[in-house]
Design a protein around this motif. Structure first.
Motif, PDB file in Angstrom:
ATOM      1  N   GLU A 172      -4.347   4.645   5.236  1.00  0.00           N
ATOM      2  CA  GLU A 172      -3.465   3.479   5.158  1.00  0.00           C
ATOM      3  C   GLU A 172      -3.987   2.333   6.024  1.00  0.00           C
ATOM      4  N   THR A 183      -7.037   0.825   4.428  1.00  0.00           N
ATOM      5  CA  THR A 183      -6.635   0.062   3.243  1.00  0.00           C
ATOM      6  C   THR A 183      -6.130  -1.310   3.654  1.00  0.00           C
ATOM      7  N   ARG A 233       3.840   1.807   1.142  1.00  0.00           N
ATOM      8  CA  ARG A 233       4.814   1.983   2.232  1.00  0.00           C
ATOM      9  C   ARG A 233       5.791   0.832   2.251  1.00  0.00           C
ATOM     10  N   ALA A 260       0.829  -1.216   0.000  1.00  0.00           N
ATOM     11  CA  ALA A 260       0.000   0.000   0.000  1.00  0.00           C
ATOM     12  C   ALA A 260       0.860   1.262   0.000  1.00  0.00           C
TER      13      ALA A 260
END
Length: 110
Positions: A48, A51, A11, A9
């Protein structure tokens, strides 16, 4: 102990793992990444955390479906296969014995 970096995602996550498990973790991360992208496409603007939450839910749903499918297949398998096999063998043995008797009677008559 090995170290690898996974991207999920958007990161990067540094992860420690046993030596040789880096590729396996990369494959798992790719699965999570795929689900995270699906979540982001379905609901743009997710944080985040959300997600990753939806990615985890998608994966859990797939796992649940597979477990249900496996349980359904197991339920269709005969539980007493050995007992059924034993009965079938006994029935065949009885038929063979009857045939032997008929043959023996036929030879005695000749």
């Amino acid at each position: 102990m090995a170290e690898t970096e996974l991207q999920i995602a958007g990161r990067h996550y540094p992860i420690r793992c046993r030596d040789g498990e880096e590729m396996h973790l990369a494959q798992l991360a790719a699965m999570i990444e795929q689900k995270a992208r699906r979540a982001q496409q379905a609901t743009p603007g997710l944080t985040e955390v959300r997600t990753l939450l939806f990615a985890a839910l998608f994966l859990a749903d797939e796992l649940n479906d597979l477990r249900r499918e496996t349980a359904g297949r197991q339920a269709q398998l005969p539980l007493d296969g050995d007992e059924d096999d034993a009965r079938a063998i006994e029935a065949l043995a009885d038929r063979i014995e009857k045939l032997r008797e008929r043959l023996a009677d036929g030879v005695a008559d000749a």
